[in-house]
Design an enzyme around this catalytic site. Structure first.
Site, short mmCIF file in Angstrom:
data_model
loop_
_atom_site.label_atom_id
_atom_site.label_comp_id
_atom_site.label_asym_id
_atom_site.label_seq_id
_atom_site.Cartn_x
_atom_site.Cartn_y
_atom_site.Cartn_z
N ARG A 95 0.63 -1.17 0.16
CA ARG A 95 0.07 0.08 -0.26
C ARG A 95 0.82 1.39 0.33
O ARG A 95 2.17 0.65 0.92
CB ARG A 95 -0.85 0.28 1.45
CG ARG A 95 -1.99 -1.15 1.30
CD ARG A 95 -2.67 -0.42 2.39
NE ARG A 95 -3.26 0.52 2.51
CZ ARG A 95 -4.91 1.25 1.77
NH1 ARG A 95 -5.22 0.49 1.69
NH2 ARG A 95 -4.57 2.80 2.52
N HIS A 113 13.17 -2.52 -1.20
CA HIS A 113 12.78 -2.68 -2.43
C HIS A 113 13.76 -3.64 -3.41
O HIS A 113 14.68 -3.52 -3.63
CB HIS A 113 12.73 -1.41 -2.94
CG HIS A 113 12.28 -0.91 -4.45
ND1 HIS A 113 10.09 -0.82 -4.55
CD2 HIS A 113 12.37 -1.17 -5.74
CE1 HIS A 113 10.45 -0.82 -6.04
NE2 HIS A 113 11.93 -0.75 -6.88
C1 GAR Z 1 10.03 -7.92 -1.53
O1 GAR Z 1 10.59 -9.08 -2.59
C2 GAR Z 1 10.23 -6.74 -1.22
O2 GAR Z 1 11.23 -6.24 -1.53
C3 GAR Z 1 8.75 -6.39 -2.29
O3 GAR Z 1 8.04 -7.87 -1.97
C4 GAR Z 1 8.31 -8.44 -1.50
C5 GAR Z 1 7.79 -8.82 -0.75
O4 GAR Z 1 8.27 -10.24 -0.29
N1 GAR Z 1 8.79 -5.21 -1.87
C6 GAR Z 1 8.05 -4.07 -2.79
O5 GAR Z 1 8.70 -4.71 -3.92
C7 GAR Z 1 7.53 -3.12 -2.18
N2 GAR Z 1 7.47 -2.12 -3.91
P1 GAR Z 1 7.97 -11.02 1.58
O6 GAR Z 1 5.85 -10.44 1.75
O7 GAR Z 1 7.81 -12.61 1.20
O8 GAR Z 1 8.72 -9.89 2.34
#
Ligand code: GAR
Length: 204
Positions: A95, A113
């Site tokens: 979000r 990120h």
């Molecule tokens: C991770 O790769 C994080 O870097 C990315 O979502 C994934 C969550 O994985 N976040 C974004 O892209 C934010 N812009 P997780 O729930 O296993 O930690």
């Protein structure tokens, strides 16, 4: 000691690595609560197993970001995650945070990120990197400001892209680095080793 609130939306692998590292590496921070905006987030099951307080603040139906974030802030406050004594980690929290929340928790919200910012902000960063044809990508931990993935950078890790990489293989290698640098960044904040000067962070 700061109180840590972790915000998730799904799988929660970064959250898991943070919580395990706090124990294993003795990061001086109190893991106070994990909050999910989705009741079916897999990460909630992991957090429960690890014995941390969990809360669901359902975001469905909220049109106004600040109205929703006020609910998050009141939940964080319940666990002592305040502007003064808290740190909020976004760990796959899908979000956009309202400017009011960012201002209230100035330099107290950090995010991970899956790209070397400022390249490939927003969604599907690994896919964006592959399509662009870059030779290296990686991940970034940064303070959250009012822009999209634009806040002062704390730590980055580089991952070399292979010719036969797919979004899935690249994401896996980046994720491994995410699990290493996010706890490192939290350790630095917890030990008050970071100074923010404009866009830059100075690490002592
Ligand atoms: C991770 O790769 C994080 O870097 C990315 O979502 C994934 C969550 O994985 N976040 C974004 O892209 C934010 N812009 P997780 O729930 O296993 O930690």
């Amino acid at each position: 000691m700061l109180n840590l609130g972790i915000l998730i939306s799904g799988r929660g692998s970064n959250m898991e690595s943070i919580l395990k590292s706090i124990r294993k590496k003795k990061i001086p921070i109190n893991p106070a609560v994990v909050i999910s905006n989705k009741s079916d987030a897999k990460g909630l099951i992991i957090a429960k197993k690890l014995g941390i307080n969990i809360e669901v603040v359902e975001s469905k139906g909220f049109k106004n970001r600040w109205e929703y974030d006020k609910k998050i802030i009141s939940t964080l406050s319940k666990y002592g995650v305040s502007q003064k004594n808290g740190l909020v980690c976004l760990a796959g929290f899908m979000r956009i945070i309202s400017p009011q929340f960012v201002k209230k928790y100035k330099n107290r919200i950090i995010n991970i990120h899956p790209a070397i910012l400022p390249a490939f902000p927003g969604l599907n960063s690994q896919k964006q990197a592959l399509e662009y044809g870059v030779k290296y990508s990686g991940c970034t931990v940064h303070f959250v400001d009012t822009g999209m993935d634009t806040g002062p950078i704390i730590i980055q890790a580089i991952v070399k892209i292979k010719e036969d990489d797919t979004e899935s293989t690249l994401s896996k290698r980046i994720l491994k680095e995410e699990h290493r640098i996010y706890p490192e960044a939290i350790d630095l904040v917890a030990r008050k080793k970071i100074k923010v000067l404009g866009r830059k962070t100075i690490i002592s």
